[in-house]
Design a protein around this motif. Structure first.
Motif, PDB file in Angstrom:
ATOM      1  N   GLU A 186      43.827  43.660  36.277  1.00 14.85           N
ATOM      2  CA  GLU A 186      42.590  43.680  35.489  1.00 14.85           C
ATOM      3  C   GLU A 186      42.616  42.632  34.383  1.00 14.85           C
ATOM      4  OE1 GLU A 186      40.030  46.916  32.890  1.00 14.85           O
ATOM      5  OE2 GLU A 186      42.189  46.680  32.640  1.00 14.85           O
ATOM      6  N   ALA A 187      43.812  42.372  33.836  1.00 11.40           N
ATOM      7  CA  ALA A 187      43.926  41.398  32.748  1.00 11.40           C
ATOM      8  C   ALA A 187      43.514  40.001  33.185  1.00 11.40           C
ATOM      9  CB  ALA A 187      45.363  41.382  32.217  1.00 11.40           C
ATOM     10  N   GLU A 188      43.506  39.731  34.482  1.00 13.40           N
ATOM     11  CA  GLU A 188      43.143  38.420  34.990  1.00 13.40           C
ATOM     12  C   GLU A 188      41.640  38.292  35.253  1.00 13.40           C
ATOM     13  OE1 GLU A 188      45.594  37.582  38.349  1.00 13.40           O
ATOM     14  OE2 GLU A 188      47.427  38.252  37.353  1.00 13.40           O
ATOM     15  N   LEU A 189      40.911  39.391  35.128  1.00 14.02           N
ATOM     16  CA  LEU A 189      39.472  39.371  35.357  1.00 14.02           C
ATOM     17  C   LEU A 189      38.728  39.054  34.073  1.00 14.02           C
ATOM     18  CD1 LEU A 189      38.956  42.563  37.567  1.00 14.02           C
ATOM     19  CD2 LEU A 189      38.673  40.190  38.303  1.00 14.02           C
ATOM     20  N   PRO A 190      37.670  38.250  34.132  1.00 15.85           N
ATOM     21  CA  PRO A 190      36.837  38.049  32.947  1.00 15.85           C
ATOM     22  C   PRO A 190      36.249  39.386  32.498  1.00 15.85           C
ATOM     23  CG  PRO A 190      36.286  36.463  34.673  1.00 15.85           C
ATOM     24  CD  PRO A 190      37.186  37.484  35.286  1.00 15.85           C
ATOM     25  N   ALA A 191      36.146  39.591  31.204  1.00 14.93           N
ATOM     26  CA  ALA A 191      35.643  40.863  30.684  1.00 14.93           C
ATOM     27  C   ALA A 191      34.271  41.204  31.240  1.00 14.93           C
ATOM     28  CB  ALA A 191      35.605  40.815  29.163  1.00 14.93           C
ATOM     29  N   ALA A 192      33.454  40.189  31.487  1.00 19.95           N
ATOM     30  CA  ALA A 192      32.079  40.418  31.929  1.00 19.95           C
ATOM     31  C   ALA A 192      31.983  41.023  33.315  1.00 19.95           C
ATOM     32  CB  ALA A 192      31.292  39.111  31.879  1.00 19.95           C
ATOM     33  N   GLN A 205      40.881  45.802  46.126  1.00 18.94           N
ATOM     34  CA  GLN A 205      41.506  45.063  47.227  1.00 18.94           C
ATOM     35  C   GLN A 205      42.871  44.519  46.817  1.00 18.94           C
ATOM     36  OE1 GLN A 205      41.796  41.385  47.294  1.00 18.94           O
ATOM     37  NE2 GLN A 205      42.952  41.574  49.210  1.00 18.94           N
ATOM     38  N   ARG A 206      42.965  43.983  45.590  1.00 19.46           N
ATOM     39  CA  ARG A 206      44.231  43.396  45.143  1.00 19.46           C
ATOM     40  C   ARG A 206      45.307  44.454  44.960  1.00 19.46           C
ATOM     41  NH1 ARG A 206      47.008  39.443  45.393  1.00 19.46           N
ATOM     42  NH2 ARG A 206      47.532  38.982  43.233  1.00 19.46           N
ATOM     43  N   ALA A 281      38.162  30.974  34.421  1.00 20.39           N
ATOM     44  CA  ALA A 281      37.694  31.895  35.462  1.00 20.39           C
ATOM     45  C   ALA A 281      36.558  31.253  36.242  1.00 20.39           C
ATOM     46  CB  ALA A 281      37.263  33.225  34.864  1.00 20.39           C
ATOM     47  N   VAL A 282      36.800  30.024  36.698  1.00 15.40           N
ATOM     48  CA  VAL A 282      35.758  29.245  37.373  1.00 15.40           C
ATOM     49  C   VAL A 282      35.244  29.961  38.616  1.00 15.40           C
ATOM     50  CG1 VAL A 282      35.200  27.036  38.436  1.00 15.40           C
ATOM     51  CG2 VAL A 282      36.796  27.116  36.515  1.00 15.40           C
ATOM     52  N   LEU A 283      36.142  30.584  39.368  1.00  9.69           N
ATOM     53  CA  LEU A 283      35.736  31.231  40.604  1.00  9.69           C
ATOM     54  C   LEU A 283      34.791  32.402  40.347  1.00  9.69           C
ATOM     55  CD1 LEU A 283      36.089  31.015  43.640  1.00  9.69           C
ATOM     56  CD2 LEU A 283      38.059  32.550  43.469  1.00  9.69           C
ATOM     57  N   TRP A 284      34.865  32.982  39.156  1.00  3.41           N
ATOM     58  CA  TRP A 284      33.954  34.058  38.786  1.00  3.41           C
ATOM     59  C   TRP A 284      32.700  33.528  38.100  1.00  3.41           C
ATOM     60  CZ3 TRP A 284      34.445  38.844  40.571  1.00  3.41           C
ATOM     61  CH2 TRP A 284      35.700  39.273  40.994  1.00  3.41           C
ATOM     62  N   ASN A 285      32.877  32.594  37.197  1.00  4.30           N
ATOM     63  CA  ASN A 285      31.754  32.143  36.372  1.00  4.30           C
ATOM     64  C   ASN A 285      30.913  31.043  37.000  1.00  4.30           C
ATOM     65  OD1 ASN A 285      32.359  33.888  34.172  1.00  4.30           O
ATOM     66  ND2 ASN A 285      33.982  32.483  33.503  1.00  4.30           N
TER      67      ASN A 285
END
Length: 300
Positions: A186-192, A205-206, A281-285
């Motif tokens: 979870e720490a690797e996920l953007p807060a949004a 999944q992870r 977090a380019v892949l998310w944002n």
């Protein structure tokens, strides 16, 4: 009583309120991933791989540290031809030979996967990008086009954030507890995105993948010496011999992947294109922009 992650997740998200921390935490099981295969490379190492698409040219995708096939697949969604995704040693179902390991070992696996697939293009993420650079330093004519996405440094010095991230994740995986692994991931996920359907799906999944397949601690030994394992010459000087086309992608504000390193690589690789995104977090944002930039470059 609410669980550790605050408000209840969307339908189907992990339920982390259970007293038994090692029990299942999914509202419904994740959908099975695409069927992968185990391939024995000429070096004797078996690696897990997934081939999608059809025809030529073929492109090989190399994931980052503690990454997996599912994390690199979005990067190739717009790339034409066959797409070959694989797990480096110690990741997924791939072998974990006795250590210590080196970036030369990773470069060899990348080369052998590419050779078996007849790949003329390659994309590397972070550690995978460093392995790709190691390969290019030895064989500058191996690929016609390469993408280096958030490249890891080649000088053997890892940012403190990278060291802490790996140690946290390895300790979590070794605990075997889903909630502990979820906290590290979870720490690797953007807060949004942490409390969104997409965030919960990724987290679920992870956690399942890391619980099932684990992560070999030997991966730490790759950084025991300079990643390129060069003794007599500067790895960056060797990269100047590359005669293909290169796209280097970095981003601002990423403590694990300093943008300065992406900029330095782009200066060294002849005629390289540099793309810098304005936040991590380019892949998310910036998923669509990232995918389009990669596919446009590789499909030319």
């Amino acid at each position: 009583m609410r669980g550790r992650f605050g408000p209840p997740p969307p339908d189907g998200g992990p339920r982390l309120q259970r007293a038994d921390r090692t029990g299942p935490r999914t509202g419904r099981p994740t959908l099975p991933g695409p069927a992968t295969e185990l391939v024995t490379l000429p070096s004797g190492v078996r690696v897990e791989q997934l081939v999608t698409g059809a025809g030529q040219p073929a492109t090989v995708f190399a994931h980052g540290l503690a990454g997996d096939i599912s994390g690199t697949r979005p990067l190739g969604s717009g790339v034409t031809g066959r797409r070959v995704f694989f797990h480096f040693r110690g990741h997924g179902r791939s072998d974990a030979p006795p250590g210590p390991w080196s970036f030369q070992d990773l470069a060899t696996e990348l080369r052998e996967v590419a050779d078996l697939a007849g790949a003329t293009r390659a994309l590397g993420v972070s550690m995978g990008a460093a392995a790709l650079c190691r390969l290019l330093a030895d064989s500058p004519d191996r690929f016609s086009r390469v993408v280096l996405y958030l490249p890891a440094p080649l000088d053997g010095r890892r940012p403190a954030a990278s060291v802490e991230r790996l140690e946290r994740l390895l300790a979590a995986v070794e605990s075997g507890e889903a909630a502990v692994i979820a906290e590290a991931v979870e720490a690797e996920l953007p807060a949004a995105v942490r409390n969104t359907p997409a965030g919960w799906s990724f987290l679920r999944q992870r956690v399942e993948q890391l619980q099932r397949d684990g992560l070999a601690r030997e991966i730490e030994s790759v950084w025991a010496g300079p990643p390129s394992s060069f003794a007599a010459f500067d790895p960056l000087d060797r990269l100047r011999a590359f005669r293909g086309r290169a796209l280097v992608i970095g981003c601002l504000g990423d403590e694990v992947h300093p943008v300065a390193w992406a900029e330095r690589l782009a200066e060294v690789l002849p005629g390289a294109e540099l793309e810098v995104f304005d936040r991590p977090a380019v892949l998310w944002n910036n998923r669509r922009e990232l995918r389009d930039r990669i596919s446009f470059f590789l499909n030319q």
